[in-house]
Design an enzyme around this catalytic site. Structure first.
Site, PDB file in Angstrom:
ATOM      1  CG  ASP A 159      -1.904   1.168   1.245  1.00  0.00           C
ATOM      2  OD1 ASP A 159      -2.410   1.533   0.168  1.00  0.00           O
ATOM      3  OD2 ASP A 159      -2.175   1.728   2.321  1.00  0.00           O
ATOM      4  CB  SER A 160       0.133   4.768  -0.687  1.00  0.00           C
ATOM      5  OG  SER A 160      -1.062   4.842   0.072  1.00  0.00           O
ATOM      6  CE1 TYR A 188       2.000   5.287  -4.275  1.00  0.00           C
ATOM      7  CE2 TYR A 188       0.748   3.260  -4.530  1.00  0.00           C
ATOM      8  CZ  TYR A 188       1.959   3.909  -4.468  1.00  0.00           C
ATOM      9  OH  TYR A 188       3.121   3.197  -4.609  1.00  0.00           O
ATOM     10  N   GLY A 189      -3.831   8.547  -3.898  1.00  0.00           N
ATOM     11  CA  GLY A 189      -5.126   9.015  -4.398  1.00  0.00           C
ATOM     12  C   GLY A 189      -5.058  10.333  -5.144  1.00  0.00           C
ATOM     13  CB  CYS A 196      -3.407   0.386  -2.535  1.00  0.00           C
ATOM     14  SG  CYS A 196      -3.545   2.099  -3.054  1.00  0.00           S
ATOM     15  CG  ASN A 197      -9.859   0.198  -2.635  1.00  0.00           C
ATOM     16  OD1 ASN A 197     -10.790  -0.494  -3.001  1.00  0.00           O
ATOM     17  ND2 ASN A 197      -9.396   0.150  -1.400  1.00  0.00           N
ATOM     18  CD  GLU A 227      -0.631   6.826   6.519  1.00  0.00           C
ATOM     19  OE1 GLU A 227       0.430   6.917   7.144  1.00  0.00           O
ATOM     20  OE2 GLU A 227      -0.852   5.934   5.671  1.00  0.00           O
ATOM     21  CB  CYS A 262      -9.665   4.284   0.810  1.00  0.00           C
ATOM     22  SG  CYS A 262      -7.999   4.665   1.394  1.00  0.00           S
ATOM     23  CB  THR A 263      -6.790  -0.547   2.209  1.00  0.00           C
ATOM     24  OG1 THR A 263      -5.732   0.295   1.715  1.00  0.00           O
ATOM     25  CG2 THR A 263      -7.228  -1.500   1.126  1.00  0.00           C
ATOM     26  CG  HIS A 264      -5.225   4.669   4.529  1.00  0.00           C
ATOM     27  ND1 HIS A 264      -4.681   4.225   3.347  1.00  0.00           N
ATOM     28  CD2 HIS A 264      -4.195   5.209   5.240  1.00  0.00           C
ATOM     29  CE1 HIS A 264      -3.376   4.506   3.342  1.00  0.00           C
ATOM     30  NE2 HIS A 264      -3.071   5.111   4.474  1.00  0.00           N
TER      31      HIS A 264
HETATM   32  N1  DGL Z   1      -4.966   2.959   0.898  1.00  0.00           N
HETATM   33  C1  DGL Z   1      -5.089   3.451  -0.396  1.00  0.00           C
HETATM   34  C2  DGL Z   1      -6.357   3.009  -1.088  1.00  0.00           C
HETATM   35  O1  DGL Z   1      -6.912   1.969  -0.761  1.00  0.00           O
HETATM   36  C3  DGL Z   1      -4.772   4.858  -0.783  1.00  0.00           C
HETATM   37  C4  DGL Z   1      -4.382   5.943   0.104  1.00  0.00           C
HETATM   38  C5  DGL Z   1      -3.626   7.021  -0.639  1.00  0.00           C
HETATM   39  O2  DGL Z   1      -4.244   7.951  -1.169  1.00  0.00           O
HETATM   40  O3  DGL Z   1      -2.398   6.889  -0.711  1.00  0.00           O
HETATM   41  O4  DGL Z   1      -6.827   3.648  -1.999  1.00  0.00           O
END
Ligand code: DGL
Length: 270
Positions: A10-11, A42-43, A74-75, A152, A186-188
């Site tokens: 993931d990011s 990443y988004g 990570c989506n 985070e 989003c996995t977060h």
């Molecule tokens: N955890 C990531 C996801 O599932 C992205 C978070 C990010 O923006 O880096 O999309």
């Protein structure tokens, strides 16, 4: 049978929500966790830049640390890069994408809230999922990097700002008919399940992809064709990040609390 080696990627810390589900269903596996915090979030990355980065980073990583399965936890990455990644690696690549189908089956009032990163919301892949599985439902969208940052913060041991959380969900909270089911795309976000649920006075169902991904991984692990170079007991969990900074240092405790044995820098030459 040799112990299998997984890579969860993931990011940032979002992949930990997937890690928790995976080890619940597959206890006898070694896990590497790679967080590309140098390119977080990443988004908000350009699609081509993201695909290029993923291929380069993961190629270098698996060269150094061979694995049996790669999980793109990570989506934002999976919804744009899965095809390219599957073409680049010989081992199975499992991706995490928004759980639109289960949400569509679950909603009672027909109003689903999809909360994800801005990138995931705008992807054709996501639009296709909505068209295919929830065409007869009303699907509302919120794309938020602020929510990613709150997750985070939580894992860095900071208090989650409830006002910020409320402001993010205000467009849905102020509706006459609120969504009764939220897709945590989003996995977060599963790391903030309790806080999100509180925000909706617990009158909302939260759906994410963690359990389904863990099931898929468990199935792949049963495949005897998967052979690992690395045989070692007992099971070990090792975390890597791509940029050493103050925030990353604060995360070390969260990884140790989740039973990680090591937490170190993985750097690549550009
Ligand atoms: N955890 C990531 C996801 O599932 C992205 C978070 C990010 O923006 O880096 O999309």
């Amino acid at each position: 049978m040799p112990v299998k080696q997984l890579l969860i990627f993931d990011s940032g810390v979002g992949g930990l929500s997937i890690f928790q589900e995976v080890i619940k269903q597959s206890s006898n596996v070694n896990c590497y966790y790679l967080s590309d915090n140098a390119y977080f979030p990443y988004g908000e990355l350009d699609e081509n830049q993201l695909i290029e980065r993923l291929i380069m980073l993961l190629t270098e990583f698996v060269k150094k640390h061979p694995v049996d399965i790669i999980i793109i936890a990570c989506n934002s990455a999976s919804t744009v890069a899965l095809t390219s990644l599957r073409a680049s690696f010989s081992m199975p690549v499992v991706g995490v994408v928004p759980a639109i189908k289960p949400a569509s089956l679950k909603t009672k009032n027909g109003v689903i809230g999809l909360v994800a990163t801005p990138a995931t919301i705008h992807r054709d892949y996501t639009k296709q999922l909505v068209k295919q599985f929830a065409a007869d439902k009303s699907v509302l969208n919120i794309g938020s990097t602020a929510l990613v940052k709150l997750a985070e913060d939580k894992l860095q041991g900071k208090t989650v700002d409830k006002q910020k959380l409320k402001a993010i969900f205000q467009p849905w909270l102020s509706r006459e008919i609120r969504p009764d089911t939220l897709v945590l795309g989003c996995t977060h976000f599963p790391l903030l399940k309790k806080e999100i649920s509180d925000c909706f006075e617990n009158r909302v169902a939260l759906v994410d992809s963690g359990e389904a991904i863990a099931k898929r991984v468990a199935l792949l692990l049963k495949d005897e064709k998967l052979e690992s170079d690395k045989v070692q007991y007992p099971v070990s969990y090792d975390a890597f990040y791509t940029l050493r900074d103050e925030e990353q240092c604060l995360l070390e405790r969260a990884f140790i609390n989740m039973s990680f044995d090591s937490f170190s820098l993985f750097s690549i030459k550009k």
